[in-house]
Design a protein around this motif. Structure first.
Motif, mmCIF file in Angstrom:
data_model
loop_
_atom_site.group_PDB
_atom_site.id
_atom_site.type_symbol
_atom_site.label_atom_id
_atom_site.label_comp_id
_atom_site.label_asym_id
_atom_site.label_seq_id
_atom_site.Cartn_x
_atom_site.Cartn_y
_atom_site.Cartn_z
ATOM 1 N N PHE A 85 53.397 44.194 30.113
ATOM 2 C CA PHE A 85 52.562 45.378 30.363
ATOM 3 C C PHE A 85 51.088 45.029 30.216
ATOM 4 N N VAL A 86 50.761 44.320 29.142
ATOM 5 C CA VAL A 86 49.379 43.909 28.903
ATOM 6 C C VAL A 86 48.924 42.913 29.966
ATOM 7 N N ALA A 87 49.816 42.003 30.357
ATOM 8 C CA ALA A 87 49.481 41.023 31.397
ATOM 9 C C ALA A 87 49.184 41.721 32.721
ATOM 10 N N PHE A 88 49.931 42.779 33.026
ATOM 11 C CA PHE A 88 49.697 43.537 34.267
ATOM 12 C C PHE A 88 48.334 44.211 34.236
ATOM 13 N N ILE A 89 48.009 44.846 33.097
ATOM 14 C CA ILE A 89 46.710 45.515 32.979
ATOM 15 C C ILE A 89 45.575 44.500 33.112
ATOM 16 N N ARG A 90 45.749 43.328 32.491
ATOM 17 C CA ARG A 90 44.723 42.294 32.552
ATOM 18 C C ARG A 90 44.544 41.775 33.976
ATOM 19 N N ALA A 91 45.600 41.763 34.767
ATOM 20 C CA ALA A 91 45.542 41.204 36.121
ATOM 21 C C ALA A 91 44.890 42.147 37.129
ATOM 22 N N VAL A 92 44.862 43.445 36.818
ATOM 23 C CA VAL A 92 44.273 44.412 37.762
ATOM 24 C C VAL A 92 42.763 44.191 37.818
ATOM 25 N N PRO A 93 42.173 44.030 39.006
ATOM 26 C CA PRO A 93 40.716 43.815 39.104
ATOM 27 C C PRO A 93 39.925 44.963 38.478
ATOM 28 N N THR A 94 38.925 44.618 37.714
ATOM 29 C CA THR A 94 38.117 45.628 37.039
ATOM 30 C C THR A 94 37.473 46.586 38.024
ATOM 31 N N MET A 95 37.001 46.057 39.143
ATOM 32 C CA MET A 95 36.360 46.914 40.141
ATOM 33 C C MET A 95 37.339 47.945 40.693
ATOM 34 N N SER A 96 38.599 47.545 40.886
ATOM 35 C CA SER A 96 39.610 48.492 41.358
ATOM 36 C C SER A 96 39.818 49.609 40.348
#
Length: 253
Positions: free
Chosen positions: A100-111
């Motif tokens: 779950f944390v890895a998924f959140i980290r992978a989402v681009p900040t700009m998105s």
């Protein structure tokens, strides 16, 4: 010179030298370009920076930005610590939390910023952006701190029936303090930058980010650089304060 005084002197000297070098390079680049619209001189930017001190709207914007940064960070801190503690205590929780944390980290900040600007109002979106982006960073730092507690001491506490309160206060907190405060210092500094960036994109009224966006739109480059200096000073001051508190807590424990 005593080693303690020498260490303090070096800790002050190196940041001063590096800062002076940055401003020197900036001054040379500004003189070479010769166009303040593109790159103002450090003197001009610093003059605008101090001019903001007499501007009530600047202090109101700074206070609003700082408030968003503070409460969003506290929420991230609590969530990250709770997730890290559960993951340490229960293997199933760790298997669920890590991806779950890895998924959140992978989402681009700009998105994240752009989506939340659509979903939320301009005042709330920057804080939620900071919570989502900072949470994985703090979770990793806290997980490493908890995992770094000596397993032998943990087992000894279990064998001798040490109470949960004593284990928490005399084992876990003292051993975790350094990692928690170091992670919090860098996390809060990043949190301020994220909030300001989101404020600029969301056009959040009465905020440092919106003031930067307005200065850029009007091509007031000197004011944009002055606001950037204010953001840097705020981030560095907060990071330094958290580290200072951390050192005091570590010495106390």
């Amino acid at each position: 010179m005593k080693s303690g005084a020498k260490k303090i002197l070096l800790n002050i000297l190196f940041p001063v030298v590096v800062t002076a070098a940055i401003f020197l390079i900036w001054a040379i680049a500004a003189a070479s370009i010769g166009a303040s619209l593109i790159l103002p001189s450090p003197a001009a930017a610093i003059r605008e920076f101090f001019a903001y001190f007499a501007d009530a709207s600047f202090w109101r914007a700074l206070g609003n930005t700082m408030w968003r940064s503070l409460y969003s960070f506290l929420i991230s801190f609590v969530l990250a610590f709770a997730f890290a503690a559960l993951a340490y205590r229960f293997p199933l929780a760790k298997r669920l939390a890590d991806p779950f944390v890895a998924f959140i980290r992978a989402v681009p900040t700009m998105s994240v910023i752009l989506i939340l600007i659509i979903w939320l109002n301009a005042s709330l979106a920057p804080a939620v952006v900071a919570i989502i982006v900072i949470f994985p960073t703090l979770y990793s730092a806290f997980s490493a701190s908890i995992g770094g507690v000596d397993a032998g001491l943990v087992e000894m506490c279990r064998v001798y029936g040490v109470s949960t309160k004593d284990k928490l206060c005399k084992l876990y907190i003292p051993h975790m303090a350094r990692g928690v405060f170091e992670g919090s210092a860098s996390g809060f500094s990043l949190n301020i930058k994220l909030v300001i960036a989101a404020e600029a994109l969301a056009h959040t009224a009465r905020s440092i980010g919106n003031m930067m966006d307005f200065a850029q739109a009007l091509l007031e480059t000197e004011k944009l650089f002055a606001l950037t200096i204010a953001a840097v000073v705020l981030s560095v001051a907060c990071e330094w304060l958290i580290k200072l508190i951390g050192r005091a807590v570590i010495r106390w424990k």
